[in-house]
Design an enzyme around this catalytic site. Sequence first.
Site, short mmCIF file in Angstrom:
data_model
loop_
_atom_site.label_atom_id
_atom_site.label_comp_id
_atom_site.label_asym_id
_atom_site.label_seq_id
_atom_site.Cartn_x
_atom_site.Cartn_y
_atom_site.Cartn_z
CG ASN A 169 48.09 28.06 48.42
OD1 ASN A 169 47.40 28.75 49.15
ND2 ASN A 169 49.05 27.28 48.88
N GLY A 189 51.16 31.51 46.37
CA GLY A 189 51.99 30.45 46.92
C GLY A 189 51.87 29.12 46.22
CG HIS A 196 47.93 21.09 45.40
ND1 HIS A 196 48.32 21.80 44.27
CD2 HIS A 196 48.61 21.64 46.44
CE1 HIS A 196 49.20 22.72 44.63
NE2 HIS A 196 49.39 22.65 45.94
CG HIS A 231 48.06 22.93 50.96
ND1 HIS A 231 49.38 22.61 51.10
CD2 HIS A 231 47.95 23.57 49.76
CE1 HIS A 231 50.05 23.06 50.05
NE2 HIS A 231 49.20 23.65 49.22
#
Length: 119
Positions: A92, A98, A105, A107
């Site tokens: 993101n 979001g 990072h 997810h």
Amino acid sequence: MAGEPQADCLFCKIVSGDVPATLVRETDTTVAFQDINPQAPTHILVIPRVHYADAGSLAAAEPQIAADVLREAAEVAAQEKADATGYRIVFNTGAGAGQTVFHAHAHVLGGRGLNWPPG
């Protein structure tokens, strides 16, 4: 300064050990840990040890570390057995997408159907 730990960054504090996290993998350049608000049975965050606000700035400044994050995302998926049924790697970028912690990072999401578009 980009790349340097930021005193107010939650993920920099996880990297330094000042904030606890449920670690699942570590390398010289990355740390992977359980998301505290999982959106799927497998939801792991893979972060670089260096601080960049988002994936694009990380890739522009340190492409090898960006590649390390992607490689580790695949390793996490295999370790968590999410690779057997499929998984998603999501970056993101920006609050409108979001992103809530402004440290690059990935997810890693898996363990349930992840048809696109979400919803």
